[in-house]
Design a protein around this motif. Structure first.
Motif, PDB file in Angstrom:
ATOM      1  N   ALA A 170       0.842  -1.200   0.000  1.00  0.00           N
ATOM      2  CA  ALA A 170       0.000   0.000   0.000  1.00  0.00           C
ATOM      3  C   ALA A 170       0.882   1.257   0.000  1.00  0.00           C
ATOM      4  N   LEU A 171       1.949   1.233   0.808  1.00  0.00           N
ATOM      5  CA  LEU A 171       2.864   2.371   0.844  1.00  0.00           C
ATOM      6  C   LEU A 171       3.522   2.560  -0.523  1.00  0.00           C
ATOM      7  N   GLY A 172       3.938   1.448  -1.119  1.00  0.00           N
ATOM      8  CA  GLY A 172       4.614   1.503  -2.420  1.00  0.00           C
ATOM      9  C   GLY A 172       3.715   2.093  -3.497  1.00  0.00           C
ATOM     10  N   ILE A 173       2.446   1.721  -3.470  1.00  0.00           N
ATOM     11  CA  ILE A 173       1.516   2.219  -4.490  1.00  0.00           C
ATOM     12  C   ILE A 173       1.323   3.732  -4.326  1.00  0.00           C
ATOM     13  N   THR A 174       1.222   4.190  -3.081  1.00  0.00           N
ATOM     14  CA  THR A 174       1.098   5.630  -2.824  1.00  0.00           C
ATOM     15  C   THR A 174       2.373   6.353  -3.244  1.00  0.00           C
ATOM     16  N   ALA A 175       3.518   5.742  -2.883  1.00  0.00           N
ATOM     17  CA  ALA A 175       4.806   6.417  -3.105  1.00  0.00           C
ATOM     18  C   ALA A 175       5.170   6.491  -4.585  1.00  0.00           C
ATOM     19  N   ALA A 176       4.789   5.468  -5.359  1.00  0.00           N
ATOM     20  CA  ALA A 176       5.266   5.365  -6.748  1.00  0.00           C
ATOM     21  C   ALA A 176       4.955   6.618  -7.548  1.00  0.00           C
ATOM     22  N   GLU A 177       3.723   7.083  -7.451  1.00  0.00           N
ATOM     23  CA  GLU A 177       3.305   8.222  -8.254  1.00  0.00           C
ATOM     24  C   GLU A 177       4.090   9.488  -7.861  1.00  0.00           C
ATOM     25  N   ILE A 178       4.264   9.651  -6.545  1.00  0.00           N
ATOM     26  CA  ILE A 178       4.978  10.837  -6.042  1.00  0.00           C
ATOM     27  C   ILE A 178       6.434  10.799  -6.496  1.00  0.00           C
ATOM     28  N   MET A 179       7.053   9.615  -6.380  1.00  0.00           N
ATOM     29  CA  MET A 179       8.468   9.490  -6.729  1.00  0.00           C
ATOM     30  C   MET A 179       8.686   9.729  -8.220  1.00  0.00           C
ATOM     31  N   GLU A 180       7.767   9.262  -9.030  1.00  0.00           N
ATOM     32  CA  GLU A 180       7.939   9.409 -10.476  1.00  0.00           C
ATOM     33  C   GLU A 180       7.878  10.860 -10.911  1.00  0.00           C
ATOM     34  N   THR A 181       7.211  11.702 -10.130  1.00  0.00           N
ATOM     35  CA  THR A 181       7.114  13.102 -10.522  1.00  0.00           C
ATOM     36  C   THR A 181       8.134  13.956  -9.767  1.00  0.00           C
ATOM     37  N   GLY A 182       8.973  13.344  -8.959  1.00  0.00           N
ATOM     38  CA  GLY A 182      10.040  14.083  -8.281  1.00  0.00           C
ATOM     39  C   GLY A 182       9.602  14.762  -6.994  1.00  0.00           C
ATOM     40  N   GLY A 183       8.412  14.417  -6.480  1.00  0.00           N
ATOM     41  CA  GLY A 183       7.935  15.007  -5.222  1.00  0.00           C
ATOM     42  C   GLY A 183       8.457  14.244  -4.014  1.00  0.00           C
ATOM     43  N   LEU A 184       8.049  14.682  -2.834  1.00  0.00           N
ATOM     44  CA  LEU A 184       8.448  13.995  -1.605  1.00  0.00           C
ATOM     45  C   LEU A 184       7.262  13.219  -1.038  1.00  0.00           C
ATOM     46  N   VAL A 185       7.515  12.012  -0.607  1.00  0.00           N
ATOM     47  CA  VAL A 185       6.482  11.185   0.020  1.00  0.00           C
ATOM     48  C   VAL A 185       6.165  11.798   1.396  1.00  0.00           C
ATOM     49  N   GLY A 186       4.924  11.663   1.848  1.00  0.00           N
ATOM     50  CA  GLY A 186       4.473  12.310   3.093  1.00  0.00           C
ATOM     51  C   GLY A 186       5.327  11.965   4.310  1.00  0.00           C
ATOM     52  N   ASP A 187       5.519  12.957   5.176  1.00  0.00           N
ATOM     53  CA  ASP A 187       6.376  12.771   6.353  1.00  0.00           C
ATOM     54  C   ASP A 187       5.933  11.589   7.221  1.00  0.00           C
ATOM     55  N   GLY A 188       4.619  11.493   7.478  1.00  0.00           N
ATOM     56  CA  GLY A 188       4.133  10.432   8.372  1.00  0.00           C
ATOM     57  C   GLY A 188       4.492   9.049   7.849  1.00  0.00           C
ATOM     58  N   LEU A 189       4.315   8.859   6.540  1.00  0.00           N
ATOM     59  CA  LEU A 189       4.599   7.546   5.933  1.00  0.00           C
ATOM     60  C   LEU A 189       6.086   7.232   6.006  1.00  0.00           C
ATOM     61  N   VAL A 190       6.901   8.220   5.670  1.00  0.00           N
ATOM     62  CA  VAL A 190       8.353   7.978   5.639  1.00  0.00           C
ATOM     63  C   VAL A 190       8.891   7.799   7.063  1.00  0.00           C
ATOM     64  N   ASN A 191       8.405   8.598   8.005  1.00  0.00           N
ATOM     65  CA  ASN A 191       8.867   8.464   9.397  1.00  0.00           C
ATOM     66  C   ASN A 191       8.578   7.054   9.926  1.00  0.00           C
ATOM     67  N   LEU A 237      22.618  -2.699 -16.399  1.00  0.00           N
ATOM     68  CA  LEU A 237      22.405  -1.508 -15.562  1.00  0.00           C
ATOM     69  C   LEU A 237      21.139  -0.773 -15.994  1.00  0.00           C
ATOM     70  N   ILE A 238      20.508  -0.108 -15.030  1.00  0.00           N
ATOM     71  CA  ILE A 238      19.289   0.640 -15.349  1.00  0.00           C
ATOM     72  C   ILE A 238      19.475   2.121 -15.019  1.00  0.00           C
ATOM     73  N   ARG A 239      18.632   2.926 -15.644  1.00  0.00           N
ATOM     74  CA  ARG A 239      18.582   4.346 -15.321  1.00  0.00           C
ATOM     75  C   ARG A 239      17.334   4.553 -14.486  1.00  0.00           C
ATOM     76  N   ARG A 240      17.475   5.179 -13.327  1.00  0.00           N
ATOM     77  CA  ARG A 240      16.296   5.402 -12.492  1.00  0.00           C
ATOM     78  C   ARG A 240      15.284   6.275 -13.228  1.00  0.00           C
ATOM     79  N   LYS A 241      14.010   5.961 -13.041  1.00  0.00           N
ATOM     80  CA  LYS A 241      12.960   6.717 -13.735  1.00  0.00           C
ATOM     81  C   LYS A 241      13.045   8.199 -13.415  1.00  0.00           C
ATOM     82  N   ASP A 242      13.474   8.515 -12.168  1.00  0.00           N
ATOM     83  CA  ASP A 242      13.498   9.925 -11.775  1.00  0.00           C
ATOM     84  C   ASP A 242      14.824  10.611 -12.116  1.00  0.00           C
ATOM     85  N   ASP A 243      15.688   9.933 -12.887  1.00  0.00           N
ATOM     86  CA  ASP A 243      16.929  10.558 -13.324  1.00  0.00           C
ATOM     87  C   ASP A 243      16.795  11.114 -14.741  1.00  0.00           C
ATOM     88  N   HIS A 244      15.595  11.538 -15.134  1.00  0.00           N
ATOM     89  CA  HIS A 244      15.404  12.159 -16.445  1.00  0.00           C
ATOM     90  C   HIS A 244      15.234  13.667 -16.239  1.00  0.00           C
TER      91      HIS A 244
END
Ligand code: AMP
Length: 223
Positions: free
Chosen positions: A44-65, A157-164
Motif C-alpha cells: 500500500a505504501l509503495g503504491i502511494t509512493a510510486a506516483e509521487i516518486m515518479e514526478t520528483g515530489g516527496l512522500v508524506g512525512d508520516g509515511l516515511v517516518n 544496468l538501469i537508469r532510475r525513472k526519476d533521473d530524467h
C-alpha cells in the motif's frame, strides 16, 4: 553513532553511504531504496509512493517516518546507523531528534556534501545503477568495465525513472524548498561540510577525516 548524509540529489550520498557504512561497520539506510523496495513489492505504501516518486515530489512525512522507524528498530542498528536521504524536511528532522532522544541515542551528526548545481544535473543524467547489488555508476566518471553491465554481477544496468531531465529539475526544486532548510535546523558544530565535487575516494577521505577530528562523545546509555 548516528550519521546523516545530507545534500541535494546527485551529490553522491548513495556512493558515500556504502563506503562509510563498510568503514564504520554500521548499516546505511536509504529511504529512497526502502521506498523503491515498497514500490517493487506493490505494498500500500509503495503504491502511494510510486506516483509521487515518479514526478520528483516527496512522500508524506508520516509515511516515511513510520517506515524509517520500522527499519532502525532492527537489531543491526543497535550500534548506530547511517541515514542517506533522511531527514528531507524540517518536520522529519524534528521527528528524528525526538526519536533519538527517546532511545537515549546521541543526536545525529550531519555530513553535508556540497556540489554545484550544474554538476548535480550532469551526474544524475549520467547515473546508472545495478538493480541487483545496487552499485552506482556514472557513465562519464565511473563507467562499468564492460559497457552497460555491472562489474559485480554482470546485471544490465538501469537508469532510475526519476533521473530524467524534467524530473531532475523537479527534485532539485523540492530540495531547495523543503530539504535545504533542514541544514539550518542543524546548523552548528554537528554539521561537517565536505566538498562533494571530487573523486569518490577523496570525498570519503574528507568524510572520514571530519568524523575522526570531531569524535563523538557516546553517552554510556547509548546502545
Ligand atoms: P533518493 O533515492 O534518496 O534520491 O530518493 C528517491 C525519491 O524517494 C525521492 O525523490 C522522494 O520522492 C522519495 N524519498 C526518499 N527519501 C524521502 C524522504 N526522506 N522523504 C520523502 N520522500 C523521500
Amino acid at each position: 553513532m548516528v550519521l546523516l548524509l545530507f545534500g541535494p540529489p546527485g551529490c553522491g550520498k548513495g556512493t558515500q553511504a556504502r563506503m562509510v557504512s563498510s568503514w564504520l561497520g554500521i548499516p546505511a539506510i536509504s529511504t529512497g531504496d526502502l521506498l523503491r523496495a515498497e514500490v517493487e513489492a506493490r505494498t500500500a505504501l509503495g503504491i502511494t509512493a510510486a506516483e509521487i516518486m515518479e514526478t520528483g515530489g516527496l512522500v508524506g512525512d508520516g509515511l516515511v517516518n513510520a517506515m524509517l522507524i520500522r527499519r532502525v528498530e532492527h537489531s543491526d542498528c543497535a550500534r548506530g546507523f547511517l541515514l542517506d536521504g533522511f531527514p528531507r524536511t524540517v518536520a522529519q528532522a524534528g521527528f528524528l531528534d525526538g526519536y533519538l532522544a527517546s532511545r537515549q541515542l546521541p543526536p545525529g551528526r550531519i555530513i553535508y556534501l556540497d556540489v554545484e548545481r550544474q554538476t548535480l544535473v550532469d551526474r544524475m543524467s549520467a547515473r546508472r545503477q545495478c538493480p541487483v547489488c545496487g552499485k552506482i555508476y556514472n557513465l562519464l566518471h565511473q563507467p562499468p568495465r564492460a559497457k552497460g553491465v555491472c562489474d559485480n554481477d554482470g546485471t544490465v544496468l538501469i537508469r532510475r525513472k526519476d533521473d530524467h531531465q524534467s524530473i531532475i529539475r523537479q527534485r532539485l526544486k523540492e530540495y531547495d524548498e523543503l530539504t535545504g532548510p533542514v541544514l539550518d535546523h542543524y546548523r552548528g558544530p554537528r554539521v561537517h561540510s565536505v566538498d562533494g565535487d571530487q573523486p569518490a575516494e577523496r570525498v570519503f577521505e574528507d568524510i572520514a577525516g571530519a568524523i575522526q577530528w570531531a569524535p563523538e562523545r557516546e553517552p554510556s546509555s547509548a546502545a
